[in-house]
Design a protein around this motif. Structure first.
Motif, PDB file in Angstrom:
ATOM      1  N   ASN A 284       2.028  -9.451  -2.278  1.00  0.00           N
ATOM      2  CA  ASN A 284       2.737  -8.157  -1.836  1.00  0.00           C
ATOM      3  C   ASN A 284       1.888  -6.967  -1.822  1.00  0.00           C
ATOM      4  O   ASN A 284       1.876  -7.198  -3.439  1.00  0.00           O
ATOM      5  CB  ASN A 284       3.727  -8.337  -1.809  1.00  0.00           C
ATOM      6  N   VAL A 285       1.392  -6.614  -1.429  1.00  0.00           N
ATOM      7  CA  VAL A 285       0.943  -5.337  -2.094  1.00  0.00           C
ATOM      8  C   VAL A 285       1.505  -4.370  -0.180  1.00  0.00           C
ATOM      9  O   VAL A 285       1.411  -4.152   0.569  1.00  0.00           O
ATOM     10  CB  VAL A 285      -1.194  -5.575  -1.938  1.00  0.00           C
ATOM     11  N   GLU A 286       2.247  -2.764  -0.990  1.00  0.00           N
ATOM     12  CA  GLU A 286       2.404  -2.051  -1.059  1.00  0.00           C
ATOM     13  C   GLU A 286       2.125  -0.856  -1.133  1.00  0.00           C
ATOM     14  O   GLU A 286       2.460  -0.383  -2.087  1.00  0.00           O
ATOM     15  CB  GLU A 286       3.756  -2.038  -0.512  1.00  0.00           C
ATOM     16  N   GLY A 287       1.843   0.390   0.265  1.00  0.00           N
ATOM     17  CA  GLY A 287       1.151   1.947  -1.095  1.00  0.00           C
ATOM     18  C   GLY A 287       1.337   2.417   0.224  1.00  0.00           C
ATOM     19  O   GLY A 287       1.900   2.070   1.857  1.00  0.00           O
TER      20      GLY A 287
ATOM     21  N   PRO B 256      -0.067   5.385   3.421  1.00  0.00           N
ATOM     22  CA  PRO B 256      -1.134   4.995   3.880  1.00  0.00           C
ATOM     23  C   PRO B 256      -2.072   6.537   3.491  1.00  0.00           C
ATOM     24  O   PRO B 256      -1.956   6.847   3.109  1.00  0.00           O
ATOM     25  CB  PRO B 256      -0.846   6.357   5.790  1.00  0.00           C
ATOM     26  N   GLY B 257      -2.998   5.324   3.898  1.00  0.00           N
ATOM     27  CA  GLY B 257      -4.382   5.829   3.547  1.00  0.00           C
ATOM     28  C   GLY B 257      -4.666   5.818   1.478  1.00  0.00           C
ATOM     29  O   GLY B 257      -5.966   5.978   1.750  1.00  0.00           O
ATOM     30  N   CYS B 258      -4.177   4.712   1.265  1.00  0.00           N
ATOM     31  CA  CYS B 258      -4.274   4.646  -0.413  1.00  0.00           C
ATOM     32  C   CYS B 258      -5.303   3.235  -0.320  1.00  0.00           C
ATOM     33  O   CYS B 258      -5.898   3.146  -1.498  1.00  0.00           O
ATOM     34  CB  CYS B 258      -2.669   4.063  -1.116  1.00  0.00           C
ATOM     35  N   GLY B 259      -5.561   3.089   0.572  1.00  0.00           N
ATOM     36  CA  GLY B 259      -6.845   1.414  -0.022  1.00  0.00           C
ATOM     37  C   GLY B 259      -5.918   0.283   0.799  1.00  0.00           C
ATOM     38  O   GLY B 259      -6.667  -0.628   0.499  1.00  0.00           O
ATOM     39  N   LYS B 260      -5.290   0.133   1.294  1.00  0.00           N
ATOM     40  CA  LYS B 260      -4.779  -1.488   1.521  1.00  0.00           C
ATOM     41  C   LYS B 260      -5.462  -2.147   2.217  1.00  0.00           C
ATOM     42  O   LYS B 260      -5.833  -3.489   1.515  1.00  0.00           O
ATOM     43  CB  LYS B 260      -3.010  -1.562   2.271  1.00  0.00           C
ATOM     44  N   THR B 261      -6.147  -2.041   3.384  1.00  0.00           N
ATOM     45  CA  THR B 261      -7.049  -2.409   4.246  1.00  0.00           C
ATOM     46  C   THR B 261      -8.135  -2.756   3.996  1.00  0.00           C
ATOM     47  O   THR B 261      -8.823  -4.334   3.496  1.00  0.00           O
ATOM     48  CB  THR B 261      -7.151  -1.714   5.382  1.00  0.00           C
ATOM     49  N   MET B 262      -8.771  -1.987   2.813  1.00  0.00           N
ATOM     50  CA  MET B 262      -9.859  -2.875   1.995  1.00  0.00           C
ATOM     51  C   MET B 262     -10.116  -3.096   0.807  1.00  0.00           C
ATOM     52  O   MET B 262     -10.550  -4.042   0.806  1.00  0.00           O
ATOM     53  CB  MET B 262     -10.778  -0.773   0.905  1.00  0.00           C
TER      54      MET B 262
END
Length: 99
Positions: free
Chosen positions: A24-27, A29-35
Protein backbone atom coordinates in the motif's frame (compact mmCIF):
# COMPACT_ATOMS: atom_id res chain seq x y z
CA UNK A 1 14.58 6.31 -17.52
CA UNK A 2 12.41 7.71 -14.75
CA UNK A 3 14.21 9.46 -11.92
CA UNK A 4 12.43 8.54 -8.71
CA UNK A 5 12.01 10.91 -5.78
CA UNK A 6 13.49 9.98 -2.40
CA UNK A 7 10.26 8.58 -0.97
CA UNK A 8 9.67 6.61 -4.17
CA UNK A 9 13.14 5.04 -4.00
CA UNK A 10 12.57 4.11 -0.36
CA UNK A 11 9.14 2.64 -1.11
CA UNK A 12 10.50 0.71 -4.09
CA UNK A 13 13.20 -0.82 -1.91
CA UNK A 14 10.68 -1.73 0.80
CA UNK A 15 8.35 -3.25 -1.77
CA UNK A 16 11.16 -5.36 -3.23
CA UNK A 17 11.82 -6.76 0.24
CA UNK A 18 8.14 -7.33 1.11
CA UNK A 19 6.99 -10.93 1.24
CA UNK A 20 3.36 -10.47 0.16
CA UNK A 21 1.58 -9.46 -3.01
CA UNK A 22 0.00 -6.34 -1.48
CA UNK A 23 1.93 -3.12 -0.95
CA UNK A 24 0.00 0.00 0.00
CA UNK A 25 1.16 3.49 -0.94
CA UNK A 26 -0.72 6.59 0.09
CA UNK A 27 0.00 10.26 -0.30
CA UNK A 28 -1.36 13.66 -1.15
CA UNK A 29 -2.52 14.58 -4.66
CA UNK A 30 0.44 15.28 -6.93
CA UNK A 31 3.05 13.54 -4.79
CA UNK A 32 3.92 10.96 -7.45
CA UNK A 33 1.84 7.89 -6.59
CA UNK A 34 0.93 7.22 -10.23
CA UNK A 35 4.54 7.54 -11.39
CA UNK A 36 5.67 5.26 -8.57
CA UNK A 37 3.07 2.63 -9.45
CA UNK A 38 3.96 2.92 -13.15
CA UNK A 39 7.63 2.39 -12.32
CA UNK A 40 6.82 -0.65 -10.18
CA UNK A 41 4.59 -2.06 -12.94
CA UNK A 42 7.44 -1.75 -15.45
CA UNK A 43 9.80 -3.48 -13.01
CA UNK A 44 7.29 -6.29 -12.45
CA UNK A 45 6.68 -6.81 -16.17
CA UNK A 46 10.40 -6.77 -16.99
CA UNK A 47 11.22 -9.27 -14.25
CA UNK A 48 8.32 -11.59 -15.05
CA UNK A 49 6.77 -11.05 -11.60
CA UNK A 50 3.64 -9.86 -13.42
CA UNK A 51 2.31 -10.76 -16.84
CA UNK A 52 -0.60 -8.30 -16.99
CA UNK A 53 -1.52 -5.03 -15.26
CA UNK A 54 -5.01 -4.02 -14.12
CA UNK A 55 -5.58 -0.45 -12.91
CA UNK A 56 -8.93 0.34 -11.26
CA UNK A 57 -9.91 4.03 -11.09
CA UNK A 58 -12.88 5.97 -9.71
CA UNK A 59 -13.53 8.09 -12.83
CA UNK A 60 -13.05 8.04 -16.59
CA UNK A 61 -10.85 11.14 -16.35
CA UNK A 62 -8.45 9.43 -13.91
CA UNK A 63 -8.54 6.29 -16.06
CA UNK A 64 -7.27 8.29 -19.05
CA UNK A 65 -4.52 9.87 -16.94
CA UNK A 66 -3.36 6.43 -15.81
CA UNK A 67 -3.34 5.08 -19.37
CA UNK A 68 -1.29 8.07 -20.55
CA UNK A 69 1.22 7.80 -17.70
CA UNK A 70 1.65 4.07 -18.27
CA UNK A 71 2.08 4.65 -22.01
CA UNK A 72 4.88 7.12 -21.23
CA UNK A 73 6.53 4.33 -19.24
CA UNK A 74 6.29 2.05 -22.27
CA UNK A 75 3.32 0.06 -20.96
CA UNK A 76 0.29 0.05 -23.26
CA UNK A 77 -2.94 -0.47 -21.29
CA UNK A 78 -6.36 -0.76 -22.93
CA UNK A 79 -8.41 2.11 -21.53
CA UNK A 80 -11.39 1.17 -23.71
CA UNK A 81 -11.68 -2.30 -22.24
CA UNK A 82 -15.31 -3.23 -21.59
CA UNK A 83 -16.05 -6.00 -19.10
CA UNK A 84 -19.25 -6.83 -20.98
CA UNK A 85 -17.09 -7.97 -23.90
CA UNK A 86 -14.63 -9.73 -21.60
CA UNK A 87 -12.05 -9.62 -24.41
CA UNK A 88 -8.58 -8.19 -23.93
CA UNK A 89 -6.50 -7.27 -26.95
CA UNK A 90 -3.12 -9.04 -27.02
CA UNK A 91 -1.17 -5.90 -28.03
CA UNK A 92 -1.79 -4.42 -24.56
CA UNK A 93 -0.08 -5.34 -21.29
CA UNK A 94 -3.33 -4.96 -19.37
CA UNK A 95 -6.36 -2.76 -18.84
CA UNK A 96 -7.54 0.39 -17.08
CA UNK A 97 -11.12 0.28 -15.79
CA UNK A 98 -13.47 2.27 -13.59
CA UNK A 99 -15.55 0.86 -10.77
Amino acid sequence: MLKLRGWQLEASEKRSQASGHVFNVEGTPGCGKTMFASHEASVDLASGRSKRIVVVCPTTHIKRQWALTMRRMGIALDERYDMRRAFEAKDYKGVVVTY
